[in-house]
Write an enzyme that holds these catalytic residues in place. Structure first.
Site, PDB file in Angstrom:
ATOM      1  N   GLU A 161       0.392   4.171   0.724  1.00 24.32           N
ATOM      2  CA  GLU A 161      -0.202   5.280   1.486  1.00 24.32           C
ATOM      3  C   GLU A 161       0.866   5.978   2.299  1.00 24.32           C
ATOM      4  OE1 GLU A 161      -3.526   3.914   3.851  1.00 24.32           O
ATOM      5  OE2 GLU A 161      -4.129   2.634   2.175  1.00 24.32           O
ATOM      6  N   ARG A 171      -0.582   2.341  13.019  1.00 18.26           N
ATOM      7  CA  ARG A 171      -1.441   1.285  12.474  1.00 18.26           C
ATOM      8  C   ARG A 171      -1.152   0.966  11.007  1.00 18.26           C
ATOM      9  NH1 ARG A 171      -6.654   3.136  12.112  1.00 18.26           N
ATOM     10  NH2 ARG A 171      -7.558   1.079  12.261  1.00 18.26           N
ATOM     11  N   HIS A 172      -0.266   1.727  10.373  1.00 25.52           N
ATOM     12  CA  HIS A 172      -0.047   1.544   8.936  1.00 25.52           C
ATOM     13  C   HIS A 172       1.355   1.022   8.608  1.00 25.52           C
ATOM     14  CE1 HIS A 172      -3.565   4.240   8.724  1.00 25.52           C
ATOM     15  NE2 HIS A 172      -3.781   3.669   7.557  1.00 25.52           N
ATOM     16  N   ARG A 195       0.852  -1.191   0.000  1.00 32.10           N
ATOM     17  CA  ARG A 195       0.000   0.000   0.000  1.00 32.10           C
ATOM     18  C   ARG A 195       0.881   1.231   0.000  1.00 32.10           C
ATOM     19  NH1 ARG A 195      -5.141  -2.155   2.163  1.00 32.10           N
ATOM     20  NH2 ARG A 195      -5.094  -4.188   1.140  1.00 32.10           N
ATOM     21  N   ARG A 241      -2.064  -7.074  11.976  1.00 32.28           N
ATOM     22  CA  ARG A 241      -3.142  -6.524  12.811  1.00 32.28           C
ATOM     23  C   ARG A 241      -3.615  -7.554  13.831  1.00 32.28           C
ATOM     24  NH1 ARG A 241      -6.946  -2.300  10.388  1.00 32.28           N
ATOM     25  NH2 ARG A 241      -5.419  -0.666   9.988  1.00 32.28           N
ATOM     26  N   SER A 277     -11.981  -7.622   6.358  1.00 34.43           N
ATOM     27  CA  SER A 277     -13.003  -6.959   5.570  1.00 34.43           C
ATOM     28  C   SER A 277     -13.375  -7.905   4.442  1.00 34.43           C
ATOM     29  CB  SER A 277     -12.429  -5.648   5.027  1.00 34.43           C
ATOM     30  OG  SER A 277     -13.466  -4.826   4.589  1.00 34.43           O
ATOM     31  N   GLU A 333     -10.705  -3.111  13.273  1.00 37.53           N
ATOM     32  CA  GLU A 333     -11.004  -3.980  12.140  1.00 37.53           C
ATOM     33  C   GLU A 333      -9.797  -4.856  11.811  1.00 37.53           C
ATOM     34  OE1 GLU A 333     -10.508  -2.435   8.247  1.00 37.53           O
ATOM     35  OE2 GLU A 333     -10.260  -4.600   8.039  1.00 37.53           O
TER      36      GLU A 333
END
Lengths: 563, 563
Positions: free
Chosen positions: A331, A337-338, A329, A537, A485, A482
């Site tokens: 981002e 959390r990333h 990712r 996670r 998903s 979460e």
């Protein structure tokens, strides 16, 4: 270093070469030396002779000592393994985790890491020796068969060195409190270094074995108890030392446990493990957040998830597939959390009548993982929790995982005074708060939210037949965050195109990497649903770690590509 | 299309609107219609009236037939699952691979793919229905309770459609030869399409179920038996159809079997599965053949292998690690043996006295995999071999894997008349030839070459103490092709630096991604060895596939990034 410097200095003098001080005379013949110079030279000569004599005596004494050292073959540095032809001894090597009181009074041979070594007295040294999750105390005591030289040498081994030990297993008079093995200790008979650690390490393992400093405390130089504060960045920069911490060994043993339990459950339920490509021709699910790769004369991208390909496999008659793989990712988020690279636990499966068949499978899969972790990794979990104090993870008592509709979740939040919109996704704080409310009401840290608003889900999500603003999609939560998903997917090519074009901005159904995906649903694809989970996670939330980086061996974020 | 076109044409005439032909009069009042025009119009009117009458009668008849269709609720297209609120029936769905003669004369419900459907007569249709590796014959026979309309409809279902079937299990009068299940057939009671396939597919699954055309034969348009030749490129372009081939289902089931057997053996032997980063700051093992990634404002590279990080984990007290992960090679090679992205089966482990401990572990690991494949995947293997005819893979009879030194291998080749240099690596043809010689001499397709020339191995390889031109390194072979490469590694930082600088061109020990690797051996790293295997190679050579692309779901090569 010291012995090397001494020897060359002492050697020429020790030959008693009397002509040496005369030499300056010849070179300075024109002037001749002054009286004070002569006096100085004589003094220096005398001094040098004395020093030489002393050195010679010391050397002699040392040689005698070595000759007399009854233990001289029982300790020392081994040559680098592989650098000499050595016939293997074939001696059985013991693993500390297999050691029981049955081995008491037996001599064992094992390789270990020196956690620390100290000389207690001229006749006694203590070492703590470790193997991954085990440590044991070792004693080197001078005796008729063990020299004081050996005691001194063993007590001076640099921490973190790898050693080979022959030792007698003994029951200590009192339980040893500072090691994981308290009912046994080792009386060392022989000890050799296999690989010496340098004396100064960039950080200490024991400093890594304390919790991360709380946010804001990073500026401090030391903990309240006076020990240095080791910031996350320092730990990650020196990750090969940091990872030696016993809690880190435990974290990554548990992480592999999750993978093993995940694969085992799915293979037992008819799933086939697959490998989908990470190099893809088009941006996988949306144009945003993908890394671009130079691919010979064209561009490629790194897959954000195996989403499109795992669905294409369902269209290809693979009924049930799973994959454990890196996902990427791009981002630019620097939060706790990333990560830019993490591990996806992905699965996709056909179902018969209702996508809740898949929700149920996922619930059972995660319960299998949680129960497996409790049963098989209790020691590792306790070890991590001794550093990161977090409540035991609560599973639903009756075995029934609470499955709330998104609307019900919104209602619970509103009743608790939180103003949320029924068609928006929940914010992270709202998710966490809802997690607390669910824990209060249902007594579990694990629950499911179902029927998310259609507008917040990707184009491949099947809308809900009950309510066109909702979708047949779900998230799973641990401690209010979460971890999974998923959704029923659109399995009809024309309807999928409609959904793509209805987005704002629309997704081009003819785009690179997308056309083949859409086309695969023209050939009769059964109804299917699936999910993607973040392995890091799950580990972070199971153990209550304060940062996702602690759940990745060599984490990657926008600022970190090393080590 | 036809019904839609017919209805609008017939409708205005069927209203008996008598004024219509009069209209031209008003428009062409000056001239008035000619006699012949009037005659033509009258004729057309009459014709249209007749047609309308016929259509109306047909329509009426059809409605009556439908009303009289005793089976009208027992067949047809189901709405897209998810588009309507449907209460699940809860009916048990059967898997064909579980079907036994015990189910004979029972009615079962199952979802299947239509492999083909044909109408035999007005009263009889046949279908072949499939589920992954199973096919079964199904019969639709008109009777007092099953209409001819249903027979016609069922026999006309497009191949590849997903259907839901209720049917009676029967023992056929004679074994069915064209399906995998020959002792049972299905007498269909109800049949519905769940997902219709389009009538024209870009290629046929049955064409994918034949071997790749031999090299050179690709230019031909059809096989000797008249069927079309489907080239590799066409197959890969339509991979979601190609993968439906039963041999492909088998290949990828076996591929997952290799992963399962690999993980299972290693976890049972104390290994921990790990995830090392694929995004790295420096070119992993050498400057060549790495893909470059845009990483925010800097460059990153895709890992060529987990080599450096798995060794760093050994330095971090992880005693035994393994990883199954994608590896990336930017080699511009378009051969039947190269992929740009493949799956690495990697492991690294400490050892005690001699790196042959690790060679033995690797031999046992591979024997475990091969024996597991023989025991658990016999059906899948036979299925693939029915298409790609290749000799059974021969394992060493006594269980002892031949372990030859590289020098012995060279000697065998020379004695067979092949001129090879003892300090060069073997060429692929020489490797294959040596494989034949070993098979003749030792009766096995699996063997080990040990003690490779130092000059052909990477910098992290430990030189041989016996012979400075050799190294403590090894390759494993299947059918004369390398599937595994490994070695004892250098575990001393200073010696490692020396090795890096001795290369031509030298590797910079301070380079990005390399410095941290070298430093990790300053902290006391135990002796270790390991190996990397190519998963696709193992599958290809086990099954004798003619191209490595056949062992990858969605293969990537310099010219292929899709689907």
């Amino acid at each position: 270093m010291a012995p090397q410097e001494e020897k060359p200095a002492a050697a020429p003098v020790a030959t008693n070469e009397q002509t040496l001080p005369e030499r300056p005379k010849e070179e300075d013949a024109a002037k001749g030396p002054s009286k004070s110079a002569l006096k100085k030279a004589a003094k220096e000569k005398e001094k040098a002779e004395k020093a030489a004599k002393r050195k010679a005596e010391e050397e002699k004494q040392k040689q005698q000592q070595e000759a007399n050292d009854i233990s001289k073959d029982d300790y020392g540095d081994l040559p680098m393994l592989g650098s000499e032809v050595v016939k293997p001894s074939g001696l059985k090597r013991v693993h500390l985790h297999n050691l029981t009181e049955q081995e008491a009074d037996q001599t064992i041979v094992f390789r270990a890491t020196v956690h620390n070594a100290r000389v207690q007295s001229a006749k006694l040294a203590f070492l703590v020796l470790g193997q991954r999750l085990q440590t044991i105390q070792a004693v080197v005591a001078a005796s008729e068969t063990l020299s004081r030289q050996m005691v001194k040498w063993a007590g001076g081994i640099n921490a973190e060195s790898t050693v080979l030990v022959h030792g007698l297993v003994k029951k200590p008079l009192e339980p040893v409190k500072s090691t994981t093995i308290s009912n046994l200790e080792i009386h060392i008979r022989k000890i050799y270094t296999i690989a010496k650690a340098e004396p100064q390490l960039p950080m200490q393992v024991e400093d890594a074995e304390r919790p991360l400093p709380a946010e804001g405390a990073e500026a401090q130089q030391q903990e309240d108890d006076g020990r240095p504060i080791v910031k996350l960045d320092t730990r990650l920069n020196n990750r090969t030392i940091d990872l030696r911490g016993m809690h880190n060994q435990a974290i990554f043993t548990i992480k592999d446990g999750v993978c093993a339990l995940f694969s085992e459950y799915l293979r037992d339920h008819g799933f086939v493990g697959v490998q989908t490509p990470k190099l893809i021709g088009g941006a996988s699910e949306s144009g945003a957040s993908v890394f671009e790769v130079k691919y010979f004369n064209q561009k490629a991208f790194l897959a954000q998830s195996p989403q499109l390909h795992k669905q294409m496999l369902i269209a290809s008659r693979f009924e049930k597939v799973f994959e454990i793989c890196p996902v990427f990712r791009a981002e630019n988020s620097n939060t706790a959390r990333h990560l830019t690279e993490f591990t996806g636990l992905d699965l996709e499966t056909t179902f018969e009548e209702d996508y809740h068949e898949v929700v149920e499978l996922l619930e059972n899969l995660l319960l299998h993982i949680f129960k497996g972790l409790k049963a098989k990794y209790a020691r590792e979990t306790a070890l991590v929790r001794s550093i990161y104090h977090v409540d035991e993870f609560k599973l639903p008592e009756a075995g029934q995982v609470p499955r709330l509709s998104f609307a019900e979740g919104v209602k619970m939040l509103r009743e608790a005074g939180v103003d949320v919109n029924e068609n928006d996704d929940l914010s992270t704080p709202d998710e966490k708060f809802l997690g607390k409310l669910v824990l209060e009401k249902y007594g579990t840290d694990f629950y499911v939210l179902d029927q998310f608003p259609l507008g917040v889900r990707p184009f491949y999500t099947m809308p809900s037949p009950q309510d066109p603003t909702k979708s047949n999609s779900y998230d799973f939560f641990m401690r209010g965050q979460e971890i999974l998903s998923g959704a029923q997917r659109v399995h009809d090519a024309e309807f999928l195109k409609k959904r793509m074009l209805a987005l704002d901005p629309p997704v081009n159904p003819e785009g690179p990497g997308i056309k083949e995906y859409v086309d695969s649903f023209r050939y009769g694809c059964p109804p299917h649903a699936g999910a993607g989970m973040g392995l890091e996670r799950i580990v972070m939330l199971w153990l209550g770690l304060p940062n996702i980086r602690l759940a990745q061996l060599f984490p990657r974020d926008p600022n970190r590509l090393a080590p």
